[in-house]
Design a protein around this motif. Structure first.
Motif, mmCIF file in Angstrom:
data_model
loop_
_atom_site.group_PDB
_atom_site.id
_atom_site.type_symbol
_atom_site.label_atom_id
_atom_site.label_comp_id
_atom_site.label_asym_id
_atom_site.label_seq_id
_atom_site.Cartn_x
_atom_site.Cartn_y
_atom_site.Cartn_z
ATOM 1 N N ASP A 150 0.846 -1.188 0.000
ATOM 2 C CA ASP A 150 0.000 0.000 0.000
ATOM 3 C C ASP A 150 0.887 1.247 0.000
ATOM 4 O O ASP A 150 1.261 1.757 1.059
ATOM 5 N N PRO A 151 1.258 1.746 -1.186
ATOM 6 C CA PRO A 151 2.185 2.872 -1.243
ATOM 7 C C PRO A 151 1.647 4.144 -0.582
ATOM 8 O O PRO A 151 2.417 4.895 0.006
ATOM 9 N N VAL A 152 0.354 4.366 -0.633
ATOM 10 C CA VAL A 152 -0.209 5.568 -0.011
ATOM 11 C C VAL A 152 -0.026 5.516 1.499
ATOM 12 O O VAL A 152 0.432 6.479 2.117
ATOM 13 N N LEU A 153 -0.344 4.384 2.100
ATOM 14 C CA LEU A 153 -0.167 4.227 3.541
ATOM 15 C C LEU A 153 1.308 4.338 3.921
ATOM 16 O O LEU A 153 1.651 4.969 4.922
ATOM 17 N N LEU A 154 2.172 3.764 3.119
ATOM 18 C CA LEU A 154 3.610 3.853 3.385
ATOM 19 C C LEU A 154 4.075 5.303 3.390
ATOM 20 O O LEU A 154 4.806 5.726 4.281
ATOM 21 N N VAL A 155 3.642 6.086 2.410
ATOM 22 C CA VAL A 155 4.051 7.483 2.321
ATOM 23 C C VAL A 155 3.568 8.258 3.541
ATOM 24 O O VAL A 155 4.327 9.028 4.138
ATOM 25 N N ILE A 156 2.330 8.044 3.936
ATOM 26 C CA ILE A 156 1.796 8.740 5.108
ATOM 27 C C ILE A 156 2.579 8.353 6.356
ATOM 28 O O ILE A 156 3.005 9.220 7.129
ATOM 29 N N ASP A 157 2.788 7.075 6.556
ATOM 30 C CA ASP A 157 3.528 6.609 7.740
ATOM 31 C C ASP A 157 4.956 7.141 7.748
ATOM 32 O O ASP A 157 5.463 7.573 8.786
ATOM 33 N N MET A 158 5.606 7.106 6.592
ATOM 34 C CA MET A 158 6.987 7.587 6.530
ATOM 35 C C MET A 158 7.070 9.084 6.788
ATOM 36 O O MET A 158 8.005 9.551 7.442
ATOM 37 N N ALA A 159 6.101 9.849 6.294
ATOM 38 C CA ALA A 159 6.113 11.294 6.521
ATOM 39 C C ALA A 159 5.979 11.604 8.012
ATOM 40 O O ALA A 159 6.693 12.457 8.547
ATOM 41 N N VAL A 160 5.084 10.893 8.690
ATOM 42 C CA VAL A 160 4.903 11.087 10.133
ATOM 43 C C VAL A 160 6.178 10.689 10.879
ATOM 44 O O VAL A 160 6.659 11.420 11.752
ATOM 45 N N ASP A 161 6.750 9.547 10.521
ATOM 46 C CA ASP A 161 7.977 9.080 11.180
ATOM 47 C C ASP A 161 9.141 10.028 10.927
ATOM 48 O O ASP A 161 9.955 10.286 11.818
ATOM 49 N N GLU A 184 9.549 23.417 10.413
ATOM 50 C CA GLU A 184 10.407 23.364 9.234
ATOM 51 C C GLU A 184 9.965 22.247 8.303
ATOM 52 O O GLU A 184 10.060 22.373 7.089
ATOM 53 N N ILE A 185 9.495 21.159 8.880
ATOM 54 C CA ILE A 185 9.029 20.029 8.083
ATOM 55 C C ILE A 185 7.622 20.312 7.564
ATOM 56 O O ILE A 185 7.311 20.047 6.406
ATOM 57 N N ASP A 186 6.773 20.893 8.409
ATOM 58 C CA ASP A 186 5.387 21.184 8.025
ATOM 59 C C ASP A 186 5.288 22.162 6.861
ATOM 60 O O ASP A 186 4.354 22.097 6.080
ATOM 61 N N GLU A 187 6.258 23.067 6.757
ATOM 62 C CA GLU A 187 6.232 24.056 5.690
ATOM 63 C C GLU A 187 6.112 23.407 4.319
ATOM 64 O O GLU A 187 5.520 23.956 3.412
ATOM 65 N N GLU A 188 6.690 22.256 4.186
ATOM 66 C CA GLU A 188 6.730 21.593 2.888
ATOM 67 C C GLU A 188 6.231 20.157 2.964
ATOM 68 O O GLU A 188 6.782 19.277 2.309
ATOM 69 N N ILE A 189 5.174 19.912 3.719
ATOM 70 C CA ILE A 189 4.708 18.535 3.894
ATOM 71 C C ILE A 189 4.384 17.887 2.555
ATOM 72 O O ILE A 189 4.650 16.706 2.347
ATOM 73 N N GLY A 190 3.861 18.638 1.617
ATOM 74 C CA GLY A 190 3.618 18.085 0.283
ATOM 75 C C GLY A 190 4.900 17.635 -0.372
ATOM 76 O O GLY A 190 4.941 16.621 -1.074
ATOM 77 N N THR A 191 5.961 18.360 -0.132
ATOM 78 C CA THR A 191 7.259 17.992 -0.684
ATOM 79 C C THR A 191 7.746 16.685 -0.074
ATOM 80 O O THR A 191 8.362 15.878 -0.754
ATOM 81 N N ILE A 192 7.456 16.465 1.197
ATOM 82 C CA ILE A 192 7.849 15.209 1.834
ATOM 83 C C ILE A 192 7.189 14.043 1.109
ATOM 84 O O ILE A 192 7.837 13.060 0.773
ATOM 85 N N TYR A 193 5.899 14.170 0.846
ATOM 86 C CA TYR A 193 5.190 13.092 0.151
ATOM 87 C C TYR A 193 5.787 12.861 -1.232
ATOM 88 O O TYR A 193 6.004 11.722 -1.635
ATOM 89 N N LYS A 194 6.069 13.918 -1.949
ATOM 90 C CA LYS A 194 6.669 13.784 -3.279
ATOM 91 C C LYS A 194 8.046 13.135 -3.172
ATOM 92 O O LYS A 194 8.419 12.288 -3.983
ATOM 93 N N PHE A 195 8.818 13.566 -2.184
ATOM 94 C CA PHE A 195 10.167 13.042 -1.949
ATOM 95 C C PHE A 195 10.110 11.526 -1.761
ATOM 96 O O PHE A 195 10.875 10.776 -2.351
ATOM 97 N N ILE A 196 9.202 11.079 -0.916
ATOM 98 C CA ILE A 196 9.089 9.653 -0.627
ATOM 99 C C ILE A 196 8.594 8.901 -1.863
ATOM 100 O O ILE A 196 9.116 7.849 -2.198
#
Length: 66
Positions: A24-35, A49-61
């Protein structure tokens, strides 16, 4: 995002992407972003600092999954 925050995320994500098949890649991305955010805070990188670009975190992962 600060350079410090983006550098942290780049290294953290590359170290934590699973080698196993991803069911489940969507669940993985969400879990990894939180972790990743929690891990950043333990390294004294404020959550803001992380929240500013939370969308970028998802894209990054997601890019790392390819």
């Amino acid at each position: 995002m600060s350079k410090r925050g983006s550098d942290f995320l780049y290294h953290w994500i590359s170290e934590h992407l699973p080698d196993d098949p991803i069911l489940d890649p969507v669940l993985l991305v969400i879990d990894m972003a939180v972790d990743a955010k929690r891990a950043a805070e333990t390294q004294d990188i404020p959550g803001q600092e992380i929240d500013e670009e939370i969308g970028t975190i998802y894209k990054f992962i997601m890019q790392g999954l390819r």
